[in-house]
Enzyme design. Sequence first.
Site, mmCIF file in Angstrom:
data_model
loop_
_atom_site.group_PDB
_atom_site.id
_atom_site.type_symbol
_atom_site.label_atom_id
_atom_site.label_comp_id
_atom_site.label_asym_id
_atom_site.label_seq_id
_atom_site.Cartn_x
_atom_site.Cartn_y
_atom_site.Cartn_z
ATOM 1 C CG ASP A 112 -2.345 0.452 0.840
ATOM 2 O OD1 ASP A 112 -2.505 1.670 0.667
ATOM 3 O OD2 ASP A 112 -3.253 -0.389 0.724
ATOM 4 C CG HIS A 122 -5.682 3.310 1.191
ATOM 5 N ND1 HIS A 122 -5.198 2.070 0.846
ATOM 6 C CD2 HIS A 122 -7.015 3.264 0.990
ATOM 7 C CE1 HIS A 122 -6.202 1.305 0.442
ATOM 8 N NE2 HIS A 122 -7.316 2.010 0.515
ATOM 9 C CB SER A 179 -9.988 -0.464 -0.516
ATOM 10 O OG SER A 179 -8.803 -0.128 0.131
#
Length: 1027
Positions: free
Chosen positions: A191, A222, A387
């Site tokens: 990520d 994120h 996600s």
Amino acid sequence: LCKECTGTLIPFLFSNCCPLCVSAEYIVAFTGYFSAKARSLYISSALRGVGDKKLEWHIVPRENPASDFPSDFELVHIKQASSSSLLTLEDHPYIKRVTPQRKVFRSLKSPEPTAPCNGTHDSQKWQSWQSSRPFRRTSLSLGSGFWHATGRHSSRRLLRAIPRHVAQILQADVLWQMGHTGSGVKVAVFDTGLSEKHPHFKNVKERTNWTNEKTLDDGLGHGTFVAGVIASMRECQGFAPDSELHIFRVFTNNQVSYTSWFLDAFNYAILKKIDVLNLSIGGPDFMDHPFVDKVWELTANKVIMVSAIGNDGPLYGTLNNPADQMDVIGVGGIDFEDNIARFSSRGMTTWELPGGYGRVKPDIVTYGSGVRGSGLKEGCRSLSGTSVASPVVAGAVTLLASTVLNRELVNPASMKQALIASARRLPGVNMFEQGHGKLDLIRAYQILNSYRPQASLSPSYIDLTECPYMWPYCSQPIYYGGMPTIVNVTILNGMGVTGRIIDKPIWQPYLPQNGDNIDVAVSYSPVLWPWAGYLAVSISVAKKAASWEGIAQGHIMVTVASPAENDSEVGGELTSTVKLPIKVKIVPTPPRSKRVLWDQYHNLRYPPGYFPRDNLRMKNDPLDWNGDHIHTNFRDMYQHLRSMGYFVEVLGAPLTCFDASQYGTLLMVDSEEEYFPEEITKLRRDIDNGLSLIIFSDWYNTSVMRKVKFYDENTRQWWMPDTGGANVPALNDLISVWGMAFSDGLYEGDFTLADHDMYYASGCSIARFPEDGIVIAKNLKDQGLEVLKQETAVVEGIPILGLYQTPSEGGGRIALYGDSNCIDDSHRQKDCFWLLDALLQYTSYSMTPPSLSHSHSRVAPPAGAERPLPQRLEGNHLYRYSKVLEAHLGDPKPRPLPACPHLSWAKPQPLNETAPSNLWKHQKLLSVDLDKVAVPNMKSYRPQVRPLSPGESGAWDIPGGIMPGRYNQEVGQTIPVFAFLGAMVVLSFFVVQLTKAKSKPKRRKPRIKRPTYLQQQTATAGKTPNV
């Protein structure tokens, strides 16, 4: 677009899109792992064979943790590389493939107010389209509240309070109580990175950077959120706080990555023997070969990959890669009321089209809407999207792996088997929305801890009568003479990374259940690798059942063998036999007029080519990538036709491969493919003999196609679409014998037809039509002029609809319409299913709708003399992706006509026994007994919290493991409720005891002899006078 800007023309020319092949950079894949020196020698040796001494090339340095180790690829910069130089590279015995380096984007959608619309549209011209989903792998997280919707609505419903911690909602604390917290499991998060001193993590083993930015920290949040869902130890707790966390920073703060970064990072993950890998990104490109091959290699090395299925719902056929691969656990999203999240992508997979049928995906669904996870620096935040659902499953998988004593049993197949066998099916939801159902952590734990290596199937049975779960199979019965029904079953092999099917699958029909009324053909993977393969089952009705109606059942037996890794004997194998039950409903063959054949063979989509969307106003969706199948983006149309009593079949082969006498109408929608000359000849003959044809076309204009090309600033290359919305020149070749043709005009606008409101979205017009035909015309806006010159003009009398009865005796009928968007789910604004009904009434029953034949919009058919017909774009590369064309000295020509598919029907081995009545029981794996794996009720145990570092706030170390913040407030608000309930329980206990004491017969005590005078008094007092 916001509501006030719906009339603004959306720009179509965009940059930083396309397959994003980086200029002059190529990934050279080798057949094995070699040192940097050896790789350089192999490339030098190969390029010396080119014979061009002026060829400039060099190896692009890659400075990352994997550079010190052998690798199976090299990144090479070749200036002005010719096709011959690339082919020479591939001719080297140690070079497997040469592919362009690709740039990968992600767009993180965080909660932020929508920009207000204003009156200036200078930024929205055709030169600046920034798309959210083209040619790239994107982050699958959402922040907008709109996406929290579920697609279902009720005016009032009871809302229940939702606990914050998704790990506790899924009962991870039960496994924590047993002492399982993820210890000993290596989990990788690919990520945006993670800051070094984030207070939520205590066991970050390694942070690595694979980008060109000199930082390991997360600049977006994120990656931190995803890592927190998996392994946070405080506040918003993760599933496996004691797991060994490996952070791979593969995206920059600008949300950019490259294929080579992923390949190096994947190699390093293999080197580090990662157990679980979460990949919360995805994209439509399942033909990105280096990426897909490396994912296969990862799972072959026992890395359990968990990936998000995509945020492109509620449209079907929107699965993202790599979650759509058989060896990857693809995760969809639900809300906290167990509704499929609106944003969650739906199946089927589209790899197999047009000849086959897609597989079931997602594999499993879990919470992905409004989930809490770690904030960028501290605290918690909420995000939505698949996600988010992906790390929920990745965290659960990490926790589950830590509960298994024999870790050798844990592999990508066995873990997926446990998850799908334990999943809780959601009612009223089909398999292409929910997969096998909702994640059940405790049942998965029970199954995994009594697991024995074996093979299994997904789905585990075929029941064409079970609705809605088995949609679309259950939506239409089968009959003699119909196209075979294809069910694509995935074989999961938990015995080993490689396997094979022994002999051939055996078809065993149940005679008491009329199993001999169906024929079955089976094709399958010659090798099951890695961990999986396919079993394609084709089902057809036997001739003797042409007029029969009823239920038929049988089953297929499949035996899978895998090499025994620990077997002392050389060549030892493990075997597993699985049964695939089959149940179908058969009806008599419908009349020809009720049968519609959908042409799938001539539909093309991305990948691999740039095929633009049919509606040019859709800036968020420039690619035609949903498969154009009746069960994907034409699902609503299919459902409508079934509700009207039509039987719809799919043709996945050339037009030479079907018996036209069986069908009333051939339906061609949005066709991008060319036609074989033999197809054109046969279709003309079929229509003369009574077959009817309906064509829904789309725009095709070479000037607009050149305009909507885009310049990629990174590649310094122009990318041109290979067709328009449809391949109009090919369609014109098909229908020219009847004096018909579509134009290269491009029109849009609202109008009314037969009292129905209609919207024409980037459609073409009819240029030629027979003079005795019926033609309907409307006033529309010239969208082509708007695209090319940014000018607006309304053109009167644009022919958009034509109906024609062919002159031959018993000949069929032809209907043309210039726009398919009104029956396409992708961007449909106003449906025209009523028009499709009217056209089918005309083609199937020769009933001309009065609303069309007597319409005031009827005009004289155009002769087409005023302007030339559209020509194919010069220099287009359609032949690269076409099943019909092949390159020939720069001028593509048709390939030889392929042979029609031939099925080899299995020889039945009938069984004279009764079939099971209910095929769906909770999918139990063999030798799994949930009762043997108890979940004890142990003293509350929480993962150990690491000591505070100097200067760190102690706000999180609250006794009892209660977390601060809003969750704490909710807990505080519930304390009086629990106190009251406790008091009621205690009071109830005493009341029950008192009641028992009163109702219980008293034990007689020994009587004591009383004095005589007392006995007399008592006797007197006890007498009651009579009334």
